[in-house]
Design a protein around this motif. Structure first.
Motif, PDB file in Angstrom:
ATOM      1  N   ARG A 177      -0.042   5.819  -2.018  1.00  0.00           N
ATOM      2  CA  ARG A 177      -0.713   7.097  -1.809  1.00  0.00           C
ATOM      3  C   ARG A 177      -1.537   7.451  -3.034  1.00  0.00           C
ATOM      4  N   GLY A 178      -2.710   7.984  -2.794  1.00  0.00           N
ATOM      5  CA  GLY A 178      -3.603   8.308  -3.910  1.00  0.00           C
ATOM      6  C   GLY A 178      -4.437   7.121  -4.351  1.00  0.00           C
ATOM      7  N   THR A 179      -4.292   6.002  -3.659  1.00  0.00           N
ATOM      8  CA  THR A 179      -5.116   4.818  -3.949  1.00  0.00           C
ATOM      9  C   THR A 179      -6.122   4.659  -2.812  1.00  0.00           C
ATOM     10  N   THR A 180      -6.864   3.586  -2.836  1.00  0.00           N
ATOM     11  CA  THR A 180      -7.858   3.356  -1.785  1.00  0.00           C
ATOM     12  C   THR A 180      -7.229   2.917  -0.462  1.00  0.00           C
ATOM     13  N   VAL A 181      -5.937   2.655  -0.447  1.00  0.00           N
ATOM     14  CA  VAL A 181      -5.280   2.154   0.762  1.00  0.00           C
ATOM     15  C   VAL A 181      -5.404   3.133   1.922  1.00  0.00           C
ATOM     16  N   MET A 227      -7.759   4.400   7.214  1.00  0.00           N
ATOM     17  CA  MET A 227      -8.440   5.354   8.090  1.00  0.00           C
ATOM     18  C   MET A 227      -9.789   4.808   8.539  1.00  0.00           C
ATOM     19  N   GLU A 228     -10.526   4.223   7.619  1.00  0.00           N
ATOM     20  CA  GLU A 228     -11.812   3.635   7.989  1.00  0.00           C
ATOM     21  C   GLU A 228     -11.632   2.563   9.059  1.00  0.00           C
ATOM     22  N   ALA A 229     -10.610   1.719   8.906  1.00  0.00           N
ATOM     23  CA  ALA A 229     -10.356   0.659   9.881  1.00  0.00           C
ATOM     24  C   ALA A 229      -9.965   1.234  11.243  1.00  0.00           C
ATOM     25  N   ALA A 230      -9.107   2.252  11.264  1.00  0.00           N
ATOM     26  CA  ALA A 230      -8.681   2.864  12.522  1.00  0.00           C
ATOM     27  C   ALA A 230      -9.856   3.536  13.227  1.00  0.00           C
ATOM     28  N   ILE A 231     -10.671   4.249  12.480  1.00  0.00           N
ATOM     29  CA  ILE A 231     -11.824   4.936  13.067  1.00  0.00           C
ATOM     30  C   ILE A 231     -12.842   3.917  13.568  1.00  0.00           C
TER      31      ILE A 231
END
Length: 85
Positions: free
Chosen positions: A8-12, A17-21
């Motif tokens: 959490r707080g990293t680019t993960v 979210m980008e992948a899911a969207i």
């Protein structure tokens, strides 16, 4: 999507979210993306709101969303180019 505390707080979280969207935008039958999280999780709420998710008012809809545990909040993000329900 679940992000382990150490990530959490990293680019993960952003990359997930980008992948899911991106996936949902490519599915012709998919008109929205749903998510649920424990009502007490302010971090989850903030993350999802930043990505355009909005609370679903189950009382206003007159129905409970199947599969959502008690104590969870449900949010939705309409697919780009589609109007909200």
């Amino acid at each position: 999507i679940h992000v382990l505390p150490r990530y959490r707080g990293t680019t993960v979280s952003r990359e997930l979210m980008e992948a899911a969207i991106q996936w949902s935008e490519g599915e012709p039958w998919q008109d929205r993306l749903l998510s649920g999280f424990p009502a007490h999780s302010l971090c989850a709420r903030r993350l999802l709101e930043r990505w355009g998710f909005q609370l679903i008012d189950e009382k206003e809809r007159g129905q409970r969303i199947p599969g959502v545990p008690s104590g969870y909040v449900v949010v939705e993000r309409p697919r780009a180019g589609r109007t909200e329900r």
